[in-house]
Design an enzyme around this catalytic site. Structure first.
Site, mmCIF file in Angstrom:
data_model
loop_
_atom_site.group_PDB
_atom_site.id
_atom_site.type_symbol
_atom_site.label_atom_id
_atom_site.label_comp_id
_atom_site.label_asym_id
_atom_site.label_seq_id
_atom_site.Cartn_x
_atom_site.Cartn_y
_atom_site.Cartn_z
ATOM 1 N N CYS A 19 0.856 -1.188 0.000
ATOM 2 C CA CYS A 19 0.000 0.000 0.000
ATOM 3 C C CYS A 19 0.887 1.232 0.000
ATOM 4 O O CYS A 19 1.842 1.311 0.778
ATOM 5 C CB CYS A 19 -0.906 -0.006 1.234
ATOM 6 S SG CYS A 19 -1.955 1.450 1.340
ATOM 7 N N HIS A 65 -8.721 -3.382 -2.975
ATOM 8 C CA HIS A 65 -7.840 -2.649 -2.057
ATOM 9 C C HIS A 65 -8.207 -1.153 -2.062
ATOM 10 O O HIS A 65 -8.344 -0.538 -0.997
ATOM 11 C CB HIS A 65 -6.376 -2.854 -2.489
ATOM 12 C CG HIS A 65 -5.376 -2.123 -1.647
ATOM 13 N ND1 HIS A 65 -4.452 -2.774 -0.852
ATOM 14 C CD2 HIS A 65 -5.141 -0.795 -1.457
ATOM 15 C CE1 HIS A 65 -3.708 -1.877 -0.229
ATOM 16 N NE2 HIS A 65 -4.108 -0.662 -0.579
ATOM 17 N N GLU A 66 -8.357 -0.590 -3.253
ATOM 18 C CA GLU A 66 -8.639 0.853 -3.347
ATOM 19 C C GLU A 66 -10.046 1.182 -2.853
ATOM 20 O O GLU A 66 -10.261 2.218 -2.227
ATOM 21 C CB GLU A 66 -8.442 1.357 -4.779
ATOM 22 C CG GLU A 66 -7.037 1.144 -5.355
ATOM 23 C CD GLU A 66 -5.914 1.575 -4.433
ATOM 24 O OE1 GLU A 66 -6.090 2.521 -3.638
ATOM 25 O OE2 GLU A 66 -4.835 0.947 -4.499
ATOM 26 N N HIS A 109 -10.092 1.725 0.749
ATOM 27 C CA HIS A 109 -9.652 3.067 1.172
ATOM 28 C C HIS A 109 -10.824 4.046 1.187
ATOM 29 O O HIS A 109 -10.887 4.935 2.038
ATOM 30 C CB HIS A 109 -8.575 3.609 0.214
ATOM 31 C CG HIS A 109 -7.199 3.105 0.516
ATOM 32 N ND1 HIS A 109 -6.581 3.274 1.731
ATOM 33 C CD2 HIS A 109 -6.295 2.451 -0.267
ATOM 34 C CE1 HIS A 109 -5.367 2.743 1.697
ATOM 35 N NE2 HIS A 109 -5.173 2.228 0.503
HETATM 36 ZN ZN LIG Z 1 -3.512 1.272 -0.170
#
Ligand SMILES: [Zn+2]
Length: 198
Positions: free
Chosen positions: A110, A152-153, A156
């Protein structure tokens, strides 16, 4: 800052296209990384989706990563960019429609946590609904690393980081290894300076 332009063809009347500017990443302890980001409003005249996309893409390219989400740059916009080399996709208001049952276990990184490598499982396939810079809706299916990046994004944008998927021992070891790398890096940097100043 904003004077980073190129002319897209030799036609003298051609418009110039901004390539975006490099955004600063927030500190890993910044509360925005633990904030759920609200829907992006395409009708808000104060927002420029193209510029947001350009800036995120340029920042992503600069770091040679595979994905970046707006909150990592301190921006409260529900959008991320994934991609590499010359292929990038910007997804506003992304929504996971389905994921495969099959999971893949592999190392993940990350941008917000340099030197941290965590082995985690994620679905192999994902189907995502999102809007492009013009607000047009798309539904795409991603496989492998692109699927992993989307998930993953998207985390966020929901105030989550990849730590939550690591098993406690794996997380502990990952963090320990990271500290070691950071200390080594700092030591090497000091040694480098000594040579330079000698
Ligand atoms: Zn990340």
């Amino acid at each position: 800052m904003t004077d980073d332009f190129i002319t897209i063809n030799t036609n003298p009347t051609a418009t110039k296209v901004s390539l975006g500017e490099i955004l600063q990443l927030v500190d890993e302890n910044d509360p925005i990384l633990r904030t759920v980001i609200g829907e992006f409003d395409f009708n808000d005249p104060s927002l420029d989706p193209q510029k947001i996309s350009d800036d995120l893409t340029k920042t992503l390219k600069t770091h040679r990563a595979f994905g970046i989400a707006a909150p990592q740059c301190g921006l409260y916009h529900r959008v991320f960019v994934i991609g590499a080399e010359d292929s990038y996709i910007t997804m506003f208001n992304p929504e996971i429609l389905s994921v495969s049952e099959k999971q893949v276990h592999m190392p993940e990184y990350c941008l917000s946590f340099p030197f941290l490598e965590l082995n985690i499982s994620r679905p192999e396939h994902v189907t995502v609904k999102y809007q492009d810079v013009n607000g047009k809706e798309h539904i795409d299916r991603f496989v492998g690393i692109t699927a992993r990046c989307c998930l993953h994004e998207l985390d966020h944008l929901n105030g989550q980081t990849f730590h939550k998927y690591a098993k406690p021992l794996a997380l502990k070891n990952g963090l320990k290894k990271r500290e070691k790398h950071i200390k080594q890096f700092a030591r090497e940097l000091v040694a480098q300076r000594r040579i330079t100043n000698a």
